[in-house]
Design a protein around this motif. Structure first.
Motif, short mmCIF file in Angstrom:
data_model
loop_
_atom_site.label_atom_id
_atom_site.label_comp_id
_atom_site.label_asym_id
_atom_site.label_seq_id
_atom_site.Cartn_x
_atom_site.Cartn_y
_atom_site.Cartn_z
N LEU A 607 0.82 -1.20 0.00
CA LEU A 607 0.00 0.00 0.00
C LEU A 607 0.86 1.26 0.00
O LEU A 607 0.58 2.22 -0.73
CB LEU A 607 -0.93 -0.01 1.21
CG LEU A 607 -1.87 1.19 1.35
CD1 LEU A 607 -2.79 1.30 0.14
CD2 LEU A 607 -2.67 1.10 2.63
N LEU A 608 1.93 1.26 0.80
CA LEU A 608 2.80 2.43 0.84
C LEU A 608 3.48 2.65 -0.50
O LEU A 608 3.63 3.79 -0.96
CB LEU A 608 3.85 2.26 1.94
CG LEU A 608 3.33 2.15 3.38
CD1 LEU A 608 4.50 2.08 4.37
CD2 LEU A 608 2.43 3.31 3.73
N SER A 609 3.89 1.56 -1.15
CA SER A 609 4.51 1.69 -2.48
C SER A 609 3.51 2.22 -3.48
O SER A 609 3.84 3.06 -4.33
CB SER A 609 5.04 0.33 -2.93
OG SER A 609 6.04 -0.15 -2.04
N GLU A 714 -7.69 -4.48 0.74
CA GLU A 714 -6.71 -4.21 -0.33
C GLU A 714 -7.43 -3.99 -1.66
O GLU A 714 -7.05 -3.10 -2.45
CB GLU A 714 -5.73 -5.38 -0.44
CG GLU A 714 -4.73 -5.47 0.69
CD GLU A 714 -3.81 -6.66 0.54
OE1 GLU A 714 -4.00 -7.45 -0.42
OE2 GLU A 714 -2.89 -6.82 1.38
N ALA A 715 -8.47 -4.79 -1.91
CA ALA A 715 -9.23 -4.62 -3.15
C ALA A 715 -9.91 -3.25 -3.17
O ALA A 715 -9.94 -2.58 -4.21
CB ALA A 715 -10.27 -5.74 -3.28
N GLN A 716 -10.45 -2.83 -2.02
CA GLN A 716 -11.08 -1.51 -1.95
C GLN A 716 -10.07 -0.39 -2.23
O GLN A 716 -10.37 0.55 -2.97
CB GLN A 716 -11.69 -1.31 -0.56
CG GLN A 716 -13.04 -1.99 -0.37
CD GLN A 716 -13.66 -1.57 0.96
OE1 GLN A 716 -12.98 -1.51 1.97
NE2 GLN A 716 -14.96 -1.30 0.94
N ALA A 726 -4.16 -4.56 -9.50
CA ALA A 726 -4.07 -4.92 -8.10
C ALA A 726 -5.43 -5.32 -7.55
O ALA A 726 -5.54 -6.24 -6.72
CB ALA A 726 -3.48 -3.76 -7.29
N PHE A 727 -6.49 -4.64 -8.02
CA PHE A 727 -7.84 -4.99 -7.58
C PHE A 727 -8.18 -6.42 -7.98
O PHE A 727 -8.70 -7.21 -7.18
CB PHE A 727 -8.86 -4.02 -8.18
CG PHE A 727 -10.29 -4.44 -7.97
CD1 PHE A 727 -10.91 -4.26 -6.75
CD2 PHE A 727 -11.00 -5.05 -8.99
CE1 PHE A 727 -12.22 -4.66 -6.55
CE2 PHE A 727 -12.31 -5.46 -8.81
CZ PHE A 727 -12.93 -5.27 -7.58
N TRP A 731 -8.92 -9.51 -5.44
CA TRP A 731 -10.26 -10.12 -5.52
C TRP A 731 -10.14 -11.63 -5.72
O TRP A 731 -10.89 -12.41 -5.11
CB TRP A 731 -11.04 -9.48 -6.65
CG TRP A 731 -12.51 -9.74 -6.58
CD1 TRP A 731 -13.24 -10.61 -7.33
CD2 TRP A 731 -13.43 -9.13 -5.67
NE1 TRP A 731 -14.55 -10.59 -6.97
CE2 TRP A 731 -14.70 -9.68 -5.93
CE3 TRP A 731 -13.30 -8.17 -4.66
CZ2 TRP A 731 -15.83 -9.31 -5.23
CZ3 TRP A 731 -14.44 -7.81 -3.97
CH2 TRP A 731 -15.68 -8.36 -4.25
N ASP A 732 -9.21 -12.05 -6.57
CA ASP A 732 -9.01 -13.49 -6.79
C ASP A 732 -8.53 -14.17 -5.52
O ASP A 732 -8.98 -15.29 -5.19
CB ASP A 732 -7.99 -13.71 -7.92
CG ASP A 732 -8.54 -13.29 -9.28
OD1 ASP A 732 -9.79 -13.21 -9.42
OD2 ASP A 732 -7.73 -13.04 -10.19
#
Length: 744
Positions: A607-609, A714-716, A726-727, A731-732
């Motif tokens: 997330l930071l990256s 993370e998906a959100q 990334a979404f 999700w997978d």
């Protein structure tokens, strides 16, 4: 006595030189071959002067003996084995020989030339050989081979006096386990501590204040100060900052605008340390112009004529109205009603002030009347330094709102010296320091009051030399006394000294076996030393929340935590410092190790990256170490700042405890996830309802449920950021986890 002897010796040297010049011009010097003959008058006069010089220098050797307690040559600062057993004896021998030489010169025993030359030669020989060579040989051949035993009594004096010089001898030491596993019930039991966890770091917060509350180009927030107030019946920690006038930013910089019209800053902003709005910005309790308060704390006099950023002189009560504050397309104006400054009651006053400020406009201006006042030295630091220059002042004045709504500045003052026997010196501080002075400056009138807060022999001596300038601490108004703070600079200094001088065992100290250093943290992408920080919390064994200033320690060149130190700030406990030591049998993670765990967490690092690649800067705030119920809670806020706008937003809060590390949008969610999840593991298998004891359904593997929640968030994040790759991946992964839960 040292000053007196130096002055007399200087005068005697000058007298000998001038007398020799006069006698040479008057023929008192005659050269015969290779010898120089003096007239009797010249010989007697110069001999007396030389004798007096040697006499004073000989007596000064006794001062050299006394000053051995400041010797830097031994294993520690102060007198050592060589100083006491060699140098002290040599100084006394030199004093006796010097007195003999001075007697010969004063008694005019020049005919005994061999006696004179012999005594002078012996004096010089003793000074060079015994004073310089002998101590070095003794130190190398006698002391160093058995240094610990030789220096043992001096080590003890050095440790004791150093602890006394920096006020460490009164520190209270206690044990603290630090490894207790906290529960949700314990978190709720310490709700006052949780409600005051400082999420808003002063550095990014100041930028946010500037973007949201400066209102005009000519206003500036110079600093964000930590304070504590009773707000709506609760003891809360807040951040507040004064809105000062930046005179260099006004559009039309005429003399009238700079010195007669734009005269003062206006108002203050205040926000709680841990509350945010839906836009991830600070929740203001006091804001806007005029100040608007949403709590039971009001500012009745918001005008700031004296502040941290106020430099130029101004003239008030003139025919030119003073700019007060902006009102949409118009401006509000005011007239100064305070008692500050110098009344320009006569043409002589105006002439003197015109000369003082180097401008004839003060004499020629028709806007200035006999009722006008000139306010100068309005920078509060410059003001107090001019009033009392022999006190050292802290670099961080802080703003206080008094009970009657006035704005007051409080500045910490220190007495210092480099002449404390045996005490180790600290860079820039000498080797003795006391925070015995608190200075209160009225932001409206500029009145300055000095208060003595603790016994201090230096301060009491200054008070005898200059009577009346300092008042007893008991005379400080109670509403201001409730806001005094233990200064960060002092605790940081004491912490560095304590890092070595907590070792009172002489063998351990000599070998430096247990040296502590201030812990490190990561701020704004780089590792740096943790600075002391204010926290409102319940100390171990206490039932009421209080404001403390704390700092964690780690061993030298190690990152695990060995102790934390807390300075108390409230009521009768003000100034009490407690050092909590962790057990040496168990590992207690330090701030740098928690920072490493944050970097190694895949979800957080991704997330930071992601944030850092989208035209934004991620700012990691202070990592706070919070002791709660014999356990430790680590809290670090994450700020996101756009490259186009310097307005950091509090986006996430990272909380760590034990082996668990979570990141959420708020502290409350992070704590619920951290401790609520653990409580779910311990949830009962049955529940009592109308049907009796009913078995609860299986909820599956709790670790998979937590992993599913992480992937969902993370998906959100990816979807809101437009990162569809990334979404899709998150999700997978979420689908796989849910399928595994279904199979269970």
């Amino acid at each position: 006595f040292r000053l007196l002897s130096s002055a007399i010796l200087g005068a005697l040297v000058l007298s000998m030189f001038l007398s020799a010049v006069v006698y040479f011009g008057a023929g008192g010097f005659q050269v015969e071959g290779f010898s120089l003959r003096l007239s009797r008058r010249a010989k007697v006069h110069l001999s007396v002067l030389a004798g007096l010089f040697v006499l004073i220098r000989s007596l000064a050797y006794q001062l050299d003996v006394y000053e051995l307690v400041y010797s830097p040559t031994g294993v520690v600062f102060g007198a050592g084995y060589t100083d006491v057993n060699i140098r002290m004896i040599v100084f006394r021998i030199l004093m006796i020989l010097g007195l003999l030489v001075s007697f010969i010169l004063l008694a005019q025993l020049h005919s005994y030339r061999k006696l004179l030359l012999g005594s002078v030669g012996l004096w010089l020989f003793t000074s060079v050989v015994l004073g310089g060579i002998a101590p070095a040989l003794v130190q190398q051949w006698i002391v160093e081979p058995n240094e610990f035993n030789r220096e043992l009594p001096f080590l003890e004096k050095h440790i004791s006096m150093t602890r006394q010089a920096y006020g460490l001898e009164n520190f209270i030491e206690q044990d603290y386990s630090g490894d207790a596993q906290l529960t949700w019930d314990e978190i709720e039991a310490h709700q006052s501590t949780i409600d005051n966890i400082r999420l808003w770091d002063p550095r990014p917060l100041l930028q946010t204040y500037s973007q949201l509350q400066e209102m005009r180009l000519y206003y500036r927030f110079g600093d964000a100060d930590v304070g504590r107030y009773w707000i709506n019946g609760e003891y809360r920690q807040v951040m507040l900052s004064a809105r000062e006038l930046a005179i260099g930013q006004i559009q039309n910089r005429t003399w009238i605008n700079e010195h007669l019209q734009y005269t003062h800053g206006y108002g203050v902003v205040m926000s709680p340390v841990n509350e945010i709005t839906s836009q991830r910005l600070p929740q203001f309790w006091i804001s806007d112009i005029p100040p608007r308060s949403t709590v039971d704390l009001n500012v009745t006099e918001p005008r700031i004529y004296f502040g941290e950023r106020t430099e130029q002189y101004v003239i008030v009560n003139t025919k030119t109205e003073e700019f007060d504050y902006p009102m949409g397309d118009q401006n509000a104006f005011t007239t100064y009603e305070g008692t500050g400054g110098v009344v320009m009651s006569s043409p002589l006053h105006r002439l003197a002030l015109a000369l003082r400020f180097g401008t004839m406009r003060i004499l020629l201006s028709t806007d200035i009347t006999s009722e006008s006042r000139v306010l100068f030295d309005r920078n509060i630091m410059e003001r107090v330094r001019k009033l009392v220059p022999f006190i050292r002042y802290d670099n961080d004045p802080y703003l206080v709102i008094s009970d009657d709504g006035r704005l007051m500045w409080i500045i910490d003052g220190y007495t210092m010296s480099g002449r404390f026997p045996y005490a180790a010196p600290a860079s820039g501080w000498g080797n003795y320091v006391r925070n015995s002075v608190k200075v209160v400056v009225d932001a409206y009138n500029g009145s300055v009051d000095f208060y003595q807060m603790e016994p201090d022999p230096l301060l009491e001596t200054y008070a005898l030399i200059f009577p009346g300038w300092i008042r007893p601490g008991e005379e400080m108004p109670q509403d201001l006394r409730a806001h005094i703070r233990y200064p960060e600079d002092l605790l940081a200094l004491q912490a560095r000294v304590l890092g070595t001088y907590h070792m009172t065992d002489l063998r351990v100290f000599y070998n430096r076996e247990d040296v502590w250093t201030l812990a490190n943290e990561v701020y704004a992408g780089r590792e740096q030393e943790v600075q002391p920080y204010y926290v409102v919390m319940e100390l171990p064994g206490e039932e009421e929340p209080e404001m403390i200033l704390m700092v964690p320690f780690t061993p030298l060149r190690r990152n695990n935590m060995v102790a934390w130190m807390a300075a108390r700030n409230d009521g009768e406990n003000y100034g009490e410092v407690i050092v909590y030591r962790f057990s040496k049998d168990a590992l207690t993670l330090g701030p740098a190790q928690i920072e490493a765990r944050i970097d190694q967490d895949s979800a957080i690092s991704q997330l930071l990256s992601l944030w850092g690649q989208r035209g934004s800067e991620v700012i990691r705030g202070n990592l706070l170490v919070l002791p709660i119920a014999e356990g430790l809670l680590y809290v670090e806020p994450l700020f996101l700042q756009s490259e186009q706008s310097s307005m950091p937003q509090l986006q996430r809060v990272i909380v760590a405890h034990g082996d668990d590390l979570v990141m959420e949008e708020s502290l409350e969610l992070a704590l619920q996830r951290l401790f609520g999840f653990r409580e779910a593991l311990e949830a009962p298998e049955f529940i009592d309802d109308d049907r009796g004891m009913v078995e609860l359904p299986e909820i599956g593997d709790p670790r998979l449920i937590e992993e599913a929640l992480i992937r969902y968030r993370e998906a959100q994040e990816a979807l809101s950021g437009g990162d569809f790759a990334a979404f899709g991946q998150a999700w997978d992964e979420l689908e796989e986890i849910l399928n595994e839960l279904i199979r269970e």
